[in-house]
Design an enzyme around this catalytic site. Sequence first.
Site, mmCIF file in Angstrom:
data_model
loop_
_atom_site.group_PDB
_atom_site.id
_atom_site.type_symbol
_atom_site.label_atom_id
_atom_site.label_comp_id
_atom_site.label_asym_id
_atom_site.label_seq_id
_atom_site.Cartn_x
_atom_site.Cartn_y
_atom_site.Cartn_z
ATOM 1 N N ASP B 298 31.820 -44.709 -35.624
ATOM 2 C CA ASP B 298 31.733 -43.257 -35.722
ATOM 3 C C ASP B 298 33.088 -42.674 -35.394
ATOM 4 O O ASP B 298 33.743 -43.106 -34.453
ATOM 5 C CB ASP B 298 30.686 -42.734 -34.739
ATOM 6 C CG ASP B 298 29.298 -42.856 -35.327
ATOM 7 O OD1 ASP B 298 29.160 -42.638 -36.552
ATOM 8 O OD2 ASP B 298 28.372 -43.196 -34.588
ATOM 9 N N GLU B 339 37.732 -26.129 -28.928
ATOM 10 C CA GLU B 339 38.622 -25.652 -29.977
ATOM 11 C C GLU B 339 39.193 -24.286 -29.587
ATOM 12 O O GLU B 339 40.383 -24.031 -29.694
ATOM 13 C CB GLU B 339 37.870 -25.516 -31.315
ATOM 14 C CG GLU B 339 37.528 -26.825 -31.984
ATOM 15 C CD GLU B 339 36.168 -27.353 -31.561
ATOM 16 O OE1 GLU B 339 35.619 -26.853 -30.554
ATOM 17 O OE2 GLU B 339 35.661 -28.265 -32.239
ATOM 18 N N PHE B 367 30.130 -16.760 -32.491
ATOM 19 C CA PHE B 367 29.980 -17.569 -33.704
ATOM 20 C C PHE B 367 28.515 -17.727 -34.032
ATOM 21 O O PHE B 367 27.691 -17.957 -33.160
ATOM 22 C CB PHE B 367 30.609 -18.945 -33.449
ATOM 23 C CG PHE B 367 30.484 -19.883 -34.606
ATOM 24 C CD1 PHE B 367 31.466 -19.902 -35.596
ATOM 25 C CD2 PHE B 367 29.393 -20.743 -34.724
ATOM 26 C CE1 PHE B 367 31.359 -20.766 -36.658
ATOM 27 C CE2 PHE B 367 29.286 -21.606 -35.797
ATOM 28 C CZ PHE B 367 30.277 -21.614 -36.757
ATOM 29 N N THR B 371 27.395 -16.391 -40.109
ATOM 30 C CA THR B 371 28.712 -15.782 -40.396
ATOM 31 C C THR B 371 29.818 -16.824 -40.415
ATOM 32 O O THR B 371 30.807 -16.666 -41.117
ATOM 33 C CB THR B 371 29.064 -14.744 -39.329
ATOM 34 O OG1 THR B 371 29.143 -15.406 -38.062
ATOM 35 C CG2 THR B 371 28.021 -13.648 -39.255
ATOM 36 N N SER B 374 33.948 -16.033 -35.607
ATOM 37 C CA SER B 374 33.814 -15.387 -34.301
ATOM 38 C C SER B 374 35.025 -14.481 -34.131
ATOM 39 O O SER B 374 35.957 -14.519 -34.943
ATOM 40 C CB SER B 374 33.733 -16.438 -33.187
ATOM 41 O OG SER B 374 34.938 -17.169 -33.132
ATOM 42 N N LYS B 391 38.180 -14.910 -36.675
ATOM 43 C CA LYS B 391 38.686 -16.237 -37.082
ATOM 44 C C LYS B 391 37.493 -17.046 -37.567
ATOM 45 O O LYS B 391 36.377 -16.870 -37.066
ATOM 46 C CB LYS B 391 39.395 -16.939 -35.931
ATOM 47 C CG LYS B 391 38.489 -17.388 -34.768
ATOM 48 C CD LYS B 391 39.332 -18.077 -33.714
ATOM 49 C CE LYS B 391 38.565 -19.011 -32.801
ATOM 50 N NZ LYS B 391 37.400 -18.580 -32.119
#
Lengths: 577, 678
Positions: B298, B339, B367, B371, B374, B391
């Site tokens: 993975d 992130e 977020f 959509t 955020s 963004k």
Amino acid sequence: MNAPLDWLQLALFCGVLLLLTKPLGLYLSQVLERGRTWLDPIVGPLERATYRLCGIEADREQDWFGYTISLLAFSLVGLVLTYLLLRGQGRLPLNPQHLPGLPPHLAFNTAVSFATNTNWQSYSGETTLSYFSQMVALTIHNFTSAAAGIAVAAALVRGLARHSVRTIGNFWADLVRVTYYVLAPLSVVLALFLVAQGTIQNFQPYVAVRPLAAGTAGAPKIAQGPMASQVAIKMLGTNGGGFTNANASHPYENPTPLSNLVQMLAIFALPSALTYYLGRVVKNQRHGWAVWAAMFLLFLAGVLVTWHAEAAGNPIHQRLGLVAADGNLEGKEVRFGIFNSALFATITTDASCGAVNAMHDSFTPLGGLVPLFNIETGEVIFGGVGAGLYGMLVFVVLAVFIAGLMVGRTPEYLGKKIEAYDVKLVMLVLMVLAATILGGTAWAARTDWGRAGLNNAGPHGFSEILYAYSSAVGNNGSAFAGLTASPADGDPHYDVTLALAMLVGRFLMIVPLLALAGNFAAKRLVPASAGTFRTEGPTFVVLLIGTVLLVGALTFLPALAVGPIVEHYLMGAGRLF
Amino acid sequence: MSAKAVSLLDRAILRQALADAVVKLDPRRQFRNPVMFITLVGALLTFEQLFTAPGPLGYGLQVALWLLFTVLFANFAEAVAEGRGKAQARALRSSRRQLLAHRRTADGYERIDASLLRKGDVVRVAAGGLIPGDGEVIAGAASVDESAVTGESAPVIREAGGDRSAVTGGTVVLSDVLTIRITADPGDGFLDHMISLVEGASRQKTPNEIALTILLSALTFTFLLVIVALKPFGDYAQAAFPVTALVALLVCLIPTTIGGLLSAIGIAGMDRLLQRNVLAMSGRAVEAAGDIDVLLLDKTGTITLGNRMAAEFLAAPGVPPERLAEAAQLASLADETPEGRSIVVLAKDRFGLRTPAMAAPHQFVPFTAQTRMSGIDVASPGGQPARQIRKGAADNVRAWVESLGGSLPAEVAAAVNLVARQGGTPLVVADGRDILGVVHLKDVVKGGIKERFAQLRAMGIRTVMITGDNPLTAAAIAAEAGVDDFLAEATPEMKLARIRAEQAAGHLVAMTGDGTNDAPALAQADVGVAMNTGTQAAKEAGNMVDLDSNPTKLLEIVEIGKQLLITRGALTTFSIANDVAKYFAIIPAMLVGAFPAVAPLNVMRLGSPPSAILSAVIFNALVIIALIPLALRGVAYRPVGAAVMLRRNLFVYGGGGLLVPFAGIKLIDVVINSLHLV
């Protein structure tokens, strides 16, 4: 001792052998894998006619069981036929000496001997067999038993090369094609060459000669007969059964140094070429050459030891001031000398040929140990036609199984996993062969009939017994000539036990190996990677040589110690037997 | 269970093993190992000879005793290997004494003994309680201390639904309450399997072990023939070989070294896995691990660090990079994802932008899956129109901007493509209708992983990266990490199909997985390592469980498998090669009585025939003891190609096996003669 010339002869032999390997191997591949050959226009119609006549469906491949049954049935019929022909020899044609039929045990021994490609001879050819017996009863086997051996090797190689299938070829097609395309044409060429060298080929009665010394009882006779044709296939098919008792030391069978060289090459030619066939079919030519190299190095070591032992001669003679010109010449043809006798002895015992141009019984103990040990490795140093390759593949599988683990994977050979069943078959072969040699020898050594046949006492006598059973199981057929296996009183023990040993040595090897071929053919292929065990290159050659030597030595060292090794030290201490 | 605590030569284990070695002399047990059975019979035969055959009693007795020791030493090796497992099993057992369970009944809960629980029963475990059996959480969420199983002291979260619902019997609930449906009958749970496996009770021979046992048995039988035939050979030569010498030679020849250590090697292999907190469900799986040539890994957690990090600000034409950075930082202030935090950090690092104190009224826009953006809405101090910063994914931000009358500049679109091609995630930042540029979010490949894959490649192992990313992204990361192949936008079905395809081509495949939807692939793989944090279904489908739930473990598992096979091969080779020296010790000793001329054959110049035979027998016994540490630890393994490894091992164990016994037997002979033992 003319060492430089002898070295040159050795180099010549090895060089020509090497040169023959690839072209002959390519030709064999075409024949066995049913490709085109330049003999197709001549032999093709004959081949197809044979298939039609015998109802052979040459294109229908057999699984291992079918292949085995065909081979066993064919061998059995041939065996029975030969037995009957030998028993009824007196009533059959081409018998100018009016030789009678053979007694049952000798006929049985001889029939088995030729059906198993052994050519052990409990008799003297010229005083026992008619031309008809030699040419029909025996020579048929010289072709077919050799062809069957090559067929089995081809079936095993196919089994190794194929994957996820059941079939390993068609026995009848293999038998016919090897005989028609390989053995017969090569025999014709070789026979003609031998005739050119002086080998006789006739159907004359034996020639009576006037003895030089007056008063010799009876008029000695010089044997005649169709020798060249017999000698050719005897070498090419690694059969080894001599037309005469003296075999290749007889001037009619082996007249010149050149005929000697060519006969030696004829013994090794097909076994050597089969290694090339192996490489070609499994699509790894370097593997084929690695097997060849292992065989060659084992052969070379044997020659050098025997040559050295014979050239060194007998220390007792030396102490008496009877230094022979160049070593131990007892039992050797002066025409061939020490080197060519040592070379021939090594070759004939490496390959399961058994033809001899000198008496191995008269070799020094160490010189005689090498031929004995060669046979006891299982006839895998080039070996018999086909038999040498399939025997060596037993050791390859064993070597890969033991050492293969050391690369950190469960062992695999040519992309196939070696599993419990394969190990079972391989070990079965090795166990049965060892058991038969050691068991036969032990039995004979402790019984009266066994010791009665001996010419020599002590360890030398023991070597004679050990050699006989080794030769029979190894399907070699040569003898430490001291042993009288078919005594005048008609004691059948040796004839019968040796015949059984030959049957074991041939068929208890072939049947498990065909099963192995079938099992390998059905396996799935594991793709090669950098982590795969490599069956090529110097490491593998060393490993394979080590395995052959170790298995042979561990199994037979005690027996060899009681025989030639003790004899060697006793000779040093001044005792002979 | 902390496996690491059990040292190689723990005194208690050794004491127990000594006792077990004697118990294992039971002929019924010995019969299962033909090599040692023959040795035992030989030992008894030599004892019998003490009374029936003439000769010095001291010598005969010593040979007989050392032959018996040979068997005991082999038993001892096995007992030591098992002892380490048993010690771990004891630790496990202690956690399950007198467990009480609260089982749900029609009208509430009853207290019953945990051993009475059956599959399907539902129990409730409150904080501080031991979980009575393996099961699945059907209600509640709690932190659980699983250190009894994993050795890891940090508690883990277990909750109903999803991939963290499996609980293991014997672990402790630290907080809250769990309602659990029991999934295993008593004696059939995970811990029970584990105990029986480490104890060696349920150990079955692996395929290669069976094949090797056949080889060893056949060799033993062959040597038996050789020795039986030697008796009449001796009679012929008028050198009557004494039975004691024949038996001594036989035992020296049969492969007692590997025969005695084979099962210890197998047990030790599973044990070494356990020390790395991997539980193999069978020896077969460990052996298969050595053969693995394709690893399905993975991406997340194995090849890359779990999270993407902001790596670069790519400003739109005419936009100063600082402005982009400032807007991105503002938009990420409330974004607690790794992130988001990495954007804040990058803005600070690149442009020295401090997190602004937000004086103006503002509102964060979280977020959502709809959509896929955020951001933040800031009310202007002068009551002017609010500033809206967003963004998000390029398509969504573009649609949002276009709805405000703006557009996506071609240069930004190109930057988006470029980032995607490089394996990154492009995050487009917009301030109102103006698109400011792109933030390059990048997967961070773990340090050293590329070298690791290169090593694997040298060993002939191919790595395939499994990722949910699109093919472009996947290809870029694959190139950076140095994997051989990748499977992009992977679904569980695709994983399964890929495993089947690899297997059809003859490969052996290993993979890790944790989710229930991984179960079919785990079951299909030759080595399927389930994460301990995974679901019960995943754990049952795989044939190994990683208690640390660390996907990188797969690499170690493969190495342990290989090490196990190498150890087996090396000791077999060593054992067989040993025979040459033993022949040179014993054969001259047997012959020299009848044929004094063979004295030069005694190349080791051993003192006397009895001392030669005794030395060989003692060497043969002691070499088993000497090799126990090697058998348990395994042959040193380095990731190199097969050719190099073969050459090296053949040299060390083949060549060493030929030479070492010459020195060893000579040394023992010197000692024997200086002590006048014979």
